[in-house]
Enzyme design. Structure first.
Site, PDB file in Angstrom:
ATOM      1  N   ASP A 166      35.344  87.350  37.842  1.00 24.10           N
ATOM      2  CA  ASP A 166      36.805  87.188  37.759  1.00 24.10           C
ATOM      3  C   ASP A 166      37.336  87.700  36.425  1.00 24.10           C
ATOM      4  O   ASP A 166      36.615  87.708  35.420  1.00 24.10           O
ATOM      5  CB  ASP A 166      37.143  85.697  37.936  1.00 24.10           C
TER       6      ASP A 166
ATOM      7  N   ASN B 184      41.550  87.185  49.322  1.00 18.82           N
ATOM      8  CA  ASN B 184      41.985  88.382  48.585  1.00 18.82           C
ATOM      9  C   ASN B 184      42.732  89.401  49.458  1.00 18.82           C
ATOM     10  O   ASN B 184      43.376  90.316  48.935  1.00 18.82           O
ATOM     11  CB  ASN B 184      40.794  89.084  47.902  1.00 18.82           C
TER      12      ASN B 184
HETATM   13  C1  IPE Z   1      37.696  84.750  43.230  1.00 21.13           C
HETATM   14  O1  IPE Z   1      38.606  85.278  42.335  1.00 21.13           O
HETATM   15  C2  IPE Z   1      37.267  85.803  44.205  1.00 21.13           C
HETATM   16  C3  IPE Z   1      36.450  86.871  43.655  1.00 21.13           C
HETATM   17  C4  IPE Z   1      36.012  86.957  42.437  1.00 21.13           C
HETATM   18  C5  IPE Z   1      36.105  87.904  44.576  1.00 21.13           C
HETATM   19  P1  IPE Z   1      40.178  85.135  42.567  1.00 21.13           P
HETATM   20  O2  IPE Z   1      40.846  85.787  41.427  1.00 21.13           O
HETATM   21  O3  IPE Z   1      40.535  85.620  43.927  1.00 21.13           O
HETATM   22  O4  IPE Z   1      40.369  83.560  42.534  1.00 21.13           O
HETATM   23  P2  IPE Z   1      41.648  82.657  42.302  1.00 21.13           P
HETATM   24  O5  IPE Z   1      42.707  83.153  43.246  1.00 21.13           O
HETATM   25  O6  IPE Z   1      42.060  82.839  40.870  1.00 21.13           O
HETATM   26  O7  IPE Z   1      41.195  81.270  42.574  1.00 21.13           O
HETATM   27  C1  IPE Z   2      38.281  89.711  40.066  1.00 24.24           C
HETATM   28  O1  IPE Z   2      39.287  89.984  39.165  1.00 24.24           O
HETATM   29  C2  IPE Z   2      38.155  90.759  41.145  1.00 24.24           C
HETATM   30  C3  IPE Z   2      38.544  90.294  42.479  1.00 24.24           C
HETATM   31  C4  IPE Z   2      38.954  89.093  42.771  1.00 24.24           C
HETATM   32  C5  IPE Z   2      38.463  91.253  43.552  1.00 24.24           C
HETATM   33  P1  IPE Z   2      40.799  89.656  39.474  1.00 24.24           P
HETATM   34  O2  IPE Z   2      41.407  90.836  40.159  1.00 24.24           O
HETATM   35  O3  IPE Z   2      40.936  88.389  40.229  1.00 24.24           O
HETATM   36  O4  IPE Z   2      41.386  89.520  38.012  1.00 24.24           O
HETATM   37  P2  IPE Z   2      42.408  88.444  37.466  1.00 24.24           P
HETATM   38  O5  IPE Z   2      41.909  87.092  37.868  1.00 24.24           O
HETATM   39  O6  IPE Z   2      43.724  88.756  38.098  1.00 24.24           O
HETATM   40  O7  IPE Z   2      42.412  88.642  35.992  1.00 24.24           O
HETATM   41 MG    MG Z   3      41.133  86.471  39.624  1.00 30.40          MG
END
Ligand code: IPE
Ligand code: IPE
Ligand code: MG
Length: 236
Positions: free
Chosen positions: A13, A61
């Protein structure tokens, strides 16, 4: 010699925040995140970690902007094309956990191809959680068990933890010993809800694109200092 986890699972993340801090589009964060994937796969091999599960895309997602989803799927395809040789070289088996059928056709094709080409390998397993949701997985297991009960293949009174575990996506994979979450969020975000019940948790503020070999080693060191008790009174 500290104990090495057999199975490490990672909630990767913070890609978006990494990009935002640099005034870059979110996609750039995902691109640099892909380099972290490469680094961590290598670090697992060096450390002797047998199973690595990466949460790459959740069922939730799909609500993201289509352009971001397209970019993520493109990166996944690119990763598979670029890394296939390395998987063969080190005899690593690629597996997917999740609703593979939700993914774009081209990505599905590429995943299925690499999965079958590496299916016989046993040195290590790289498991990509894609269109994955913990509740979706448990509900699918419950549905499959209910069908079997209806068909008379299983008695409801015989359904126990082992039955549920046997109907999850990858029943032969041991539960994660260590869960790493980058970017500091203190939540599971629907990841491996069944399998994480006794997993050691490690959360770091480091954003995923900055999480490389050194950060991974630190997580392993922290794991080595943990006492796993599984309800007992002394470390196992
Ligand atoms: C969790 O990250 C899913 C992945 C890393 C693929 P998110 O960014 O989607 O999680 P939330 O929405 O902050 O809980
Ligand atoms: C994790 O990074 C990747 C996926 C969830 C696919 P994020 O895209 O969630 O990055 P933040 O949480 O917005 O920084
Ligand atoms: Mg995220």
């Amino acid at each position: 010699m500290p104990s090495v986890p057999r199975h490490v699972a990672i909630i990767m993340d913070g890609n978006g925040r990494w990009a935002a801090r640099r005034k870059l589009p979110r996609i750039k964060g995902h691109e640099h995140g892909a380099d972290s994937v490469r680094a961590v796969v290598r670090a697992c091999r060096d450390a002797g970690v047998r199973y690595l599960t990466l949460y790459a895309f959740s069922v939730e997602n799909w609500v993201r902007p289509p352009a971001e989803i397209r970019a993520l799927m493109g990166l996944l395809e690119q990763f598979l094309k670029e890394r296939e040789d390395e998987l063969h070289k080190h005899r690593v088996r690629l597996r997917v956990m999740g609703r593979i059928e939700d993914l774009p056709r081209a990505v599905q094709r590429e995943l299925r191809r690499v999965m079958s080409a590496t299916a016989s390998y046993g040195e290590g397993q790289l498991i990509m959680a894609l269109s994955y949701g913990g509740r979706t997985e448990i509900a699918a297991a419950a549905r499959a068990i209910a069908h079997k009960a209806q068909a008379g293949a299983i008695r409801p009174e015989d359904v126990d933890e082992a039955t549920v575990a046997a109907h999850l996506y990858l029943p032969d994979v041991p539960d994660p010993d260590l869960l790493i979450r980058t970017s500091g969020e203190l939540r599971l975000s629907n990841f491996m809800l069944w399998q994480l019940s006794y997993t050691e948790l490690y959360v770091t503020d480091v954003l995923w694109p900055d999480f490389r070999e050194a950060e991974f080693r630190q997580a392993l060191e922290a794991y080595g200092r943990r006492e796993r008790r599984f309800g007992d009174i002394k470390p196992c």
